[in-house]
Design a protein around this motif. Structure first.
Motif, PDB file in Angstrom:
ATOM      1  N   LEU A 130      -3.290 -15.753   0.431  1.00  0.00           N
ATOM      2  CA  LEU A 130      -1.765 -14.961   0.930  1.00  0.00           C
ATOM      3  C   LEU A 130      -1.042 -15.837   2.545  1.00  0.00           C
ATOM      4  CD1 LEU A 130      -2.845 -10.712   0.574  1.00  0.00           C
ATOM      5  CD2 LEU A 130      -1.411 -12.552  -0.760  1.00  0.00           C
ATOM      6  N   LYS A 133       1.287 -13.797   7.844  1.00  0.00           N
ATOM      7  CA  LYS A 133       1.459 -11.733   7.842  1.00  0.00           C
ATOM      8  C   LYS A 133       0.969 -11.079   6.653  1.00  0.00           C
ATOM      9  CE  LYS A 133       6.299  -9.824   9.042  1.00  0.00           C
ATOM     10  NZ  LYS A 133       7.242 -10.033   9.320  1.00  0.00           N
ATOM     11  N   CYS A 134       1.467 -11.345   6.043  1.00  0.00           N
ATOM     12  CA  CYS A 134       1.118 -10.218   4.648  1.00  0.00           C
ATOM     13  C   CYS A 134      -0.523  -9.940   4.442  1.00  0.00           C
ATOM     14  CB  CYS A 134       1.095 -11.295   2.769  1.00  0.00           C
ATOM     15  SG  CYS A 134       1.830 -10.484   1.806  1.00  0.00           S
ATOM     16  N   ARG A 135      -1.451 -11.183   4.426  1.00  0.00           N
ATOM     17  CA  ARG A 135      -2.670 -11.319   4.683  1.00  0.00           C
ATOM     18  C   ARG A 135      -3.587 -10.156   5.894  1.00  0.00           C
ATOM     19  NH1 ARG A 135      -4.152 -16.389   4.739  1.00  0.00           N
ATOM     20  NH2 ARG A 135      -4.290 -16.175   7.172  1.00  0.00           N
ATOM     21  N   VAL A 137      -1.407  -8.009   7.192  1.00  0.00           N
ATOM     22  CA  VAL A 137      -1.065  -6.467   6.614  1.00  0.00           C
ATOM     23  C   VAL A 137      -1.341  -5.768   5.141  1.00  0.00           C
ATOM     24  CG1 VAL A 137       1.132  -4.863   5.602  1.00  0.00           C
ATOM     25  CG2 VAL A 137       1.463  -6.567   7.247  1.00  0.00           C
ATOM     26  N   THR A 148       0.676   3.383   6.895  1.00  0.00           N
ATOM     27  CA  THR A 148       1.964   2.580   7.044  1.00  0.00           C
ATOM     28  C   THR A 148       2.712   1.992   8.499  1.00  0.00           C
ATOM     29  OG1 THR A 148       2.303   2.948   4.733  1.00  0.00           O
ATOM     30  CG2 THR A 148       3.848   2.031   6.502  1.00  0.00           C
ATOM     31  N   THR A 161       8.549  -2.750   6.288  1.00  0.00           N
ATOM     32  CA  THR A 161       8.606  -4.584   6.484  1.00  0.00           C
ATOM     33  C   THR A 161       6.477  -4.570   6.138  1.00  0.00           C
ATOM     34  OG1 THR A 161       9.458  -5.059   8.712  1.00  0.00           O
ATOM     35  CG2 THR A 161       7.590  -6.710   7.923  1.00  0.00           C
ATOM     36  N   VAL A 162       6.107  -3.283   6.504  1.00  0.00           N
ATOM     37  CA  VAL A 162       4.580  -3.453   5.977  1.00  0.00           C
ATOM     38  C   VAL A 162       4.896  -2.829   4.172  1.00  0.00           C
ATOM     39  CG1 VAL A 162       2.562  -1.475   6.050  1.00  0.00           C
ATOM     40  CG2 VAL A 162       3.787  -2.229   8.263  1.00  0.00           C
ATOM     41  N   ASN A 164       7.315  -3.757   2.608  1.00  0.00           N
ATOM     42  CA  ASN A 164       7.207  -5.210   1.966  1.00  0.00           C
ATOM     43  C   ASN A 164       6.302  -5.540   1.813  1.00  0.00           C
ATOM     44  OD1 ASN A 164       9.776  -3.556   0.562  1.00  0.00           O
ATOM     45  ND2 ASN A 164      10.450  -4.932   2.937  1.00  0.00           N
ATOM     46  N   GLN A 165       5.720  -6.489   2.441  1.00  0.00           N
ATOM     47  CA  GLN A 165       4.370  -7.138   2.674  1.00  0.00           C
ATOM     48  C   GLN A 165       2.901  -6.595   1.999  1.00  0.00           C
ATOM     49  OE1 GLN A 165       4.176  -9.783   4.403  1.00  0.00           O
ATOM     50  NE2 GLN A 165       6.385  -9.660   4.879  1.00  0.00           N
ATOM     51  N   ILE A 168       3.733  -7.347  -1.776  1.00  0.00           N
ATOM     52  CA  ILE A 168       4.433  -8.786  -2.008  1.00  0.00           C
ATOM     53  C   ILE A 168       2.838  -9.219  -1.963  1.00  0.00           C
ATOM     54  CG2 ILE A 168       4.472 -11.268  -1.157  1.00  0.00           C
ATOM     55  CD1 ILE A 168       6.588 -10.388   0.189  1.00  0.00           C
ATOM     56  N   ALA A 169       1.658  -8.918  -0.901  1.00  0.00           N
ATOM     57  CA  ALA A 169       0.340  -9.201  -1.380  1.00  0.00           C
ATOM     58  C   ALA A 169      -0.009  -8.459  -2.491  1.00  0.00           C
ATOM     59  CB  ALA A 169      -0.258  -7.868  -0.418  1.00  0.00           C
TER      60      ALA A 169
END
Length: 192
Positions: A130, A133-135, A137, A148, A161-162, A164-165, A168-169
Motif C-alpha cells: 500500500l 499514507k494509506c498503509r 491509516v 477514525t 481523508t482517513v 477515503n484512505q 482504498i486500502a
C-alpha cells in the motif's frame, strides 16, 4: 389513522406518536426499517437468525424505552443501534462453527495451518504494498484499533481523508486476496 396514513408520516411524526404510546407508529417504523436494518446486520454477521434477533431486539427496545429515549434522527439512531448490536454479537458468531457441504470441503485439518499462514503472508504483503499514507491509516485503524477521529488527529488529516484512505486500502487488499481465494477454490475443486 389508516396504514397508508401512517406510511405518509415523517420519522419525526412517528417518533412523537411513539412517545405517546401509539403502537401503530411502532408498526410503521418496523415496516419502514426492518429490511434495511436486517441487511445491515446480515452483511456483517452472515447469520440469518442472529441478524433477525438483533433487529427484533432493537425494535422492542425502541418501544420499551420510548418515554426516555431522546432521538433526533430515527434512521441514524436505528443504524447506530444495529452497529453496536452487531459489534456485541460478533464474538459469539465468530466462534460458531461453519458447516460447508461436502463438495466444498477441500481443506483438510493438516492443510489448514499452512493455508492460514499463506493467507497471512499474502495479507502482510498486500499491506506492505500500500502507499505509505494509506498503509499508515490502515495500520492505525485496523491493527491499533483507533477510531477514525483518533487516526485523523494522530496523522493531522481530516476524518474524511482517513475514510477515503481506508476505502482504498481495503479495496486493494481485497483485490490481492480475491485472486488467492479464487485459486484455492479452483485447486480444491480439482482435488475432488
Amino acid at each position: 389513522m389508516t396504514r397508508s396514513t401512517y406510511a405518509d408520516l415523517s420519522d419525526r411524526q412517528l417518533l412523537d406518536l411513539l412517545q405517546e404510546g401509539n403502537e401503530r407508529a411502532l408498526s410503521e417504523i418496523y415496516e419502514r426499517y426492518w429490511s434495511k436494518l436486517y441487511l445491515q446486520a446480515y452483511n456483517v454477521i452472515r447469520d440469518r437468525q442472529v441478524s433477525e434477533d438483533i433487529v427484533q431486539e432493537i425494535i422492542v427496545q425502541l418501544w420499551v424505552k420510548r418515554s426516555v429515549n431522546q432521538i433526533d434522527c430515527l434512521k441514524a439512531y436505528l443504524y447506530t443501534c444495529v452497529k453496536y448490536q452487531v459489534f456485541k454479537a460478533l464474538p459469539l458468531v465468530k466462534h460458531k462453527p461453519v458447516i460447508y457441504p461436502d463438495h466444498f470441503s477441500f481443506v483438510n485439518d493438516t492443510d489448514s495451518p499452512l493455508i492460514t499462514k499463506d493467507i497471512q503472508r499474502l495479507l502482510d504483503e498486500a499491506i506492505a504494498n500500500l502507499p505509505l499514507k494509506c498503509r499508515n491509516v490502515f495500520n492505525l485503524s485496523r491493527k491499533d484499533h483507533l477510531s477514525t477521529k483518533e487516526v485523523a488527529m494522530r496523522l493531522g488529516i481530516t476524518p474524511k481523508t482517513v475514510e477515503n484512505q481506508l476505502t482504498i486500502a481495503l479495496r486493494r487488499i481485497r483485490f490481492a486476496l480475491d485472486k488467492v481465494l479464487l485459486l484455492a477454490l479452483v485447486i480444491g475443486s480439482i482435488r475432488l
